[in-house]
Every structure is written in C-alpha cells, then in structure tokens.
Design a protein around this motif. Structure first.
Motif, PDB file in Angstrom:
ATOM      1  N   ALA A 156      -5.046  -0.414   6.728  1.00  0.00           N
ATOM      2  CA  ALA A 156      -4.754   0.264   5.462  1.00  0.00           C
ATOM      3  C   ALA A 156      -5.357   1.659   5.434  1.00  0.00           C
ATOM      4  O   ALA A 156      -4.730   2.603   4.957  1.00  0.00           O
ATOM      5  N   VAL A 157      -6.579   1.813   5.935  1.00  0.00           N
ATOM      6  CA  VAL A 157      -7.197   3.144   5.991  1.00  0.00           C
ATOM      7  C   VAL A 157      -6.393   4.053   6.911  1.00  0.00           C
ATOM      8  O   VAL A 157      -6.165   5.231   6.621  1.00  0.00           O
TER       9      VAL A 157
ATOM     10  N   TYR B 137     -17.083   7.725  -2.904  1.00  0.00           N
ATOM     11  CA  TYR B 137     -16.702   8.206  -1.579  1.00  0.00           C
ATOM     12  C   TYR B 137     -15.187   8.407  -1.483  1.00  0.00           C
ATOM     13  O   TYR B 137     -14.710   9.418  -0.945  1.00  0.00           O
ATOM     14  N   SER B 138     -14.435   7.437  -2.006  1.00  0.00           N
ATOM     15  CA  SER B 138     -12.975   7.511  -1.898  1.00  0.00           C
ATOM     16  C   SER B 138     -12.416   8.691  -2.672  1.00  0.00           C
ATOM     17  O   SER B 138     -11.497   9.380  -2.199  1.00  0.00           O
ATOM     18  N   LEU B 139     -12.969   8.940  -3.857  1.00  0.00           N
ATOM     19  CA  LEU B 139     -12.510  10.087  -4.632  1.00  0.00           C
ATOM     20  C   LEU B 139     -12.828  11.393  -3.928  1.00  0.00           C
ATOM     21  O   LEU B 139     -11.991  12.313  -3.878  1.00  0.00           O
ATOM     22  N   GLU B 140     -14.030  11.497  -3.366  1.00  0.00           N
ATOM     23  CA  GLU B 140     -14.392  12.722  -2.656  1.00  0.00           C
ATOM     24  C   GLU B 140     -13.545  12.896  -1.402  1.00  0.00           C
ATOM     25  O   GLU B 140     -13.128  13.999  -1.065  1.00  0.00           O
ATOM     26  N   ARG B 141     -13.272  11.783  -0.711  1.00  0.00           N
ATOM     27  CA  ARG B 141     -12.424  11.884   0.475  1.00  0.00           C
ATOM     28  C   ARG B 141     -11.005  12.290   0.086  1.00  0.00           C
ATOM     29  O   ARG B 141     -10.369  13.083   0.785  1.00  0.00           O
TER      30      ARG B 141
ATOM     31  N   LEU C 290       0.832  -1.210   0.000  1.00  0.00           N
ATOM     32  CA  LEU C 290       0.000   0.000   0.000  1.00  0.00           C
ATOM     33  C   LEU C 290       0.861   1.251   0.000  1.00  0.00           C
ATOM     34  O   LEU C 290       0.591   2.204  -0.744  1.00  0.00           O
ATOM     35  N   ARG C 291       1.898   1.269   0.812  1.00  0.00           N
ATOM     36  CA  ARG C 291       2.741   2.467   0.908  1.00  0.00           C
ATOM     37  C   ARG C 291       3.413   2.771  -0.432  1.00  0.00           C
ATOM     38  O   ARG C 291       3.538   3.936  -0.820  1.00  0.00           O
TER      39      ARG C 291
ATOM     40  N   VAL D 208      -8.615   2.248  -2.735  1.00  0.00           N
ATOM     41  CA  VAL D 208      -9.528   1.349  -2.032  1.00  0.00           C
ATOM     42  C   VAL D 208      -8.882  -0.029  -2.035  1.00  0.00           C
ATOM     43  O   VAL D 208      -8.485  -0.525  -3.100  1.00  0.00           O
ATOM     44  N   VAL D 209      -8.756  -0.655  -0.866  1.00  0.00           N
ATOM     45  CA  VAL D 209      -8.086  -1.952  -0.778  1.00  0.00           C
ATOM     46  C   VAL D 209      -9.111  -3.060  -0.635  1.00  0.00           C
ATOM     47  O   VAL D 209     -10.185  -2.885  -0.049  1.00  0.00           O
ATOM     48  N   PHE D 210      -8.764  -4.231  -1.205  1.00  0.00           N
ATOM     49  CA  PHE D 210      -9.548  -5.456  -1.035  1.00  0.00           C
ATOM     50  C   PHE D 210      -8.871  -6.326   0.014  1.00  0.00           C
ATOM     51  O   PHE D 210      -7.646  -6.498  -0.006  1.00  0.00           O
ATOM     52  N   THR D 211      -9.664  -6.878   0.924  1.00  0.00           N
ATOM     53  CA  THR D 211      -9.138  -7.823   1.911  1.00  0.00           C
ATOM     54  C   THR D 211     -10.030  -9.053   1.923  1.00  0.00           C
ATOM     55  O   THR D 211     -11.177  -9.025   1.469  1.00  0.00           O
TER      56      THR D 211
END
Length: 418
Positions: A129-130, A154-158, A102-103, A115-118
């Motif tokens: 991850a968040v 949501y992720s794009l707006e955040r 992620l980093r 956005v990550v999948f787990t």
C-alpha cells in the motif's frame, strides 16, 4: 489499549477529542489538555470495536483530532471529495478490498494523507500500500495511542512533502517547456547581409505559467530584409504553439523566395488549419526594406505599426490598417510606404505595452501614451540600444506594478543610429 483487541463497539459518526460526540450526542471525553496540532481524520473501518479504540487512543494523546467514522467505502465517498486531512483506512471492507480500495481512495481524495490498517498476517499488504501511494501503514494489534498520533503527523508531513515535490517537478517541466517555446517564438534573426541592425527584447507577463504567443523574426533574402512581430489572441499552450508555427512558417515562406505580397495570405492559410479553436486569430506587423533603398513597406494586420525614431524623437506611423490574420482574407496589395533614411530606427512592439494602465485603471496607455513614454525615456539621454528595458520600467510605473501580459520588442535601425 491497542487496536484489534476486540473492544466494545461504538456508533458510526463524528468525534472531536476533548468532548465531542459520535453522532448521538454522547460525550466520550471531556478532559482538556494542551494540544500541539489539529488533524481532520476520516476513519474508514467496518469493525465498530476497532473504530472505537482508534478514537479512544487518539483521545489520550496531545493531538487534537476531528474524527469522522464510516464503515463502508460507499459511505466514505461522500466525505472523500476535497478532503485534505488524514484517512485511516482498513483494507478489508464489505464493499472494497486491498489495493483496488486504496487506489479509489487516493483518486477520490488526492490531497489527503492515507494510513492503512492491516492484520498481523497481512503486513505485506501494508508495504504494498505504501508503494502504491499510501503515506504509512499500521498493523492491528500493535498500535498504541502514541504510535497512532505519530503516524498521523508523519503521514500529513509526508503528504505535504510529496505535494511540494510534485509542484517542484511541474515547475521545472514548465520552465523547460518555456525554454523550448521561447526558442521557437524568439529566434536568432538572419540579418548578416542586411543594412539593418537589431536589438530584441522579451519579458514574460506577471501571471503566466507558460510563455505566451508573442513572436518576432527578421530575415534578409535576395536583397530584401523582412521583419515581423505578432501576437496570437489569448493565453495558454495552444496560443504559444500557434505562435511558434506562425513564426517558423513565416521564415520558411520568406527563405523559400515566395513573392512578398503572397507571404501573409499563405500564412493565413496555415493559421486556419493549425489553430485549436475557430475563434483564434493573430495580430501582426510586417515590414520590408530593399537594400539600397530608404523606403520600407509596412503591412499592419490588427497590430500597432512600429514607431519611427529619428533625432531622439518617436512618432507614430500611420499605416493602413487591416483586420487581424484569420478574421478576413488578407489584401495582398495593401501596404503603407515609410521613408527610413540611414540612422533612423523602427520600434516594433506587442500589445503588452499599450495595454498597461496610464497611471491607474481604467485608462490604458494606448499608442499615444506609449509614444509619450518613449519620448520621455529618450529625453533623459538614454542610449537607443537601452530603450527597451527603460521603456518597460516606465510602463510598469505607469501600470502601478508588473505588466500582466508578455512584452516583445524589436528595435530595427537602418545603418548606424543617429
């Protein structure tokens, strides 16, 4: 359908909802539906079945997506640079895993939302991850099209909100830095025992994130009043810091009682040791007046000498020019003597004024044009104390808009103005 149910695989490539291909010209979906938003998606997923499901789920929503699918971190690197969309990231890839993966994605694509999948048993990784910088996480096997599309939005707006917050923090930091630099460059003058009164003025330029290297000061010491105004070449934090150093050093030299002719040579030694680059220099003008005398000594090092204002008329002082500070050694004995009777003023200024356009490019005001503006303002009956503001207004009208460079002015009057 939900991601993680073991659907059939698909080929690595690109898909656009509403009739695009996965890289082999296969049309996945040619239906046309109303869309509310368009999102570029970089899907980093090593399981072809999960990748195909993600594409199918998004195709069933009103969200228009342009999807690029890669199965490894190595393949993703070519797409991450300058990517500004949304990254759907599986945290378990053949060549990358967990928060280290992620980093790297966050560092390589700082403008992207992630956005990550787990897996169901690894939900704690999504939470971590968040906390590490991802905008959201989704659990495989519990994702439908509506949830996936909503998470992308949501992720794009955040991400945009995070970027706005970062820019706001940086703007506040710059504002605080400007305040500290201005206190160093534009001090409270020390003229309590001087026959000279003053009016100081400063306005930052239009395109400056940091205050520039314009500085001024005035100090009375042992019956002599010394005034200085200067400008460090270039624009930026190094130039502003050097301006602060020069201004403070000048005041220290004067207050220590060093002889007048040694002030500027010593200041030049400091500039040579403090400048960040060898080519940096400073222009300045220093004027000294003994109490009880009407003869001022003007030293001009690459800087326009002050204008003398007498009887409502401004005239240029023809001072002997010297090279800027830091270019050649200062001539200790070189100065111009100017008669300054009581009631007469000197207007010191930096080159932000004379560099303004004279009615439009490419002609500049220069000193002659500035004198014309000063006399025009004074001819309108403007009080001398209000001259700086009116002068800048006239210079901006001549320039056709805000001045590019910083402007500093110091209006010095011998006794009460005429």
């Amino acid at each position: 359908m939900v991601i993680g149910d073991g659907a059939a695989g698909s080929a690595e490539g690109t898909v656009v909802n509403g009739g695009a291909s996965l890289g082999d010209d296969t049309v996945l979906d040619d239906r046309v539906e109303a869309t509310v938003e368009s999102v570029d998606v970089l899907l980093i997923e090593d399981d072809p079945g999960d990748a195909f499901l993600a594409e199918e789920l998004l195709a069933d929503t009103a969200l228009t997506t342009h999807i690029t699918w890669v199965s490894t971190l190595k393949a993703a690197r070519a797409h991450l640079t300058d990517f500004r969309g949304c990254v759907l990231l599986d945290l378990n890839l053949p060549d990358g895993h967990g928060l280290d993966l992620l980093r790297e994605v966050l560092d390589t694509a700082p403008s992207a939302a992630v956005v990550v999948f787990t897996g169901l048993d690894d939900e704690h990784e999504g939470i971590a991850a968040v906390a590490a910088g991802a905008q959201d996480y989704l659990v495989k096997g519990q994702v439908d099209g509506s949830l996936l599309a909503r998470s992308l939005r949501y992720s794009l707006e955040r991400r945009r909100a995070d970027e706005n917050a970062r820019q706001l923090r940086e703007a506040r930091m710059r504002a605080r830095e400007n305040m500290r630099l201005e206190r160093g460059l534009l001090p409270q003058v020390l003229l309590d025992s001087s026959p000279l009164s003053h009016r100081a003025y400063y306005r930052p330029g239009r395109k400056r994130a940091l205050v520039g290297g314009d500085f001024y000061d005035a100090v009375e010491k042992d019956g002599t009043t010394h005034v200085i105004i200067g400008d460090v070449s270039g624009h930026g934090p190094d130039e502003a810091a050097l301006g602060v150093s020069l201004r403070i050093a000048w005041r220290t030299l004067v207050m220590s009682g060093i002889s007048e002719e040694r002030v500027l040579p010593n200041l030049e030694e400091l500039l040579a040791t403090e400048r960040a680059q060898e080519e940096m220099y400073a222009t300045l003008c220093m004027t000294s007046l003994d109490t009880g005398s009407d003869r001022a000594r003007v030293r001009s090092l690459g800087h326009p000498p002050p204008m003398i204002v007498k009887g409502g008329v401004a005239e240029e002082i023809q001072a002997v020019p010297q090279p800027p500070l830091g270019v050649f050694p200062v001539d200790q004995d070189e100065f111009t003597e100017v008669v300054l009777p009581r009631g007469v003023s000197l207007l010191f200024y930096t080159d932000g004024l004379v560099d303004a356009y004279d009615g439009g490019p490419p002609a500049r005001l220069e000193v002659a044009g500035l004198r014309r503006l000063v006399n025009g303002v004074l001819g309108q009956g403007v009080a001398l104390n209000n001259l700086p503001e009116h002068l800048v207004d006239e210079a901006e009208r001549s320039n056709g808009g805000p001045l590019q460079d910083d402007v500093a002015m110091l209006l010095i009057t011998h006794g009460e103005p005429e």
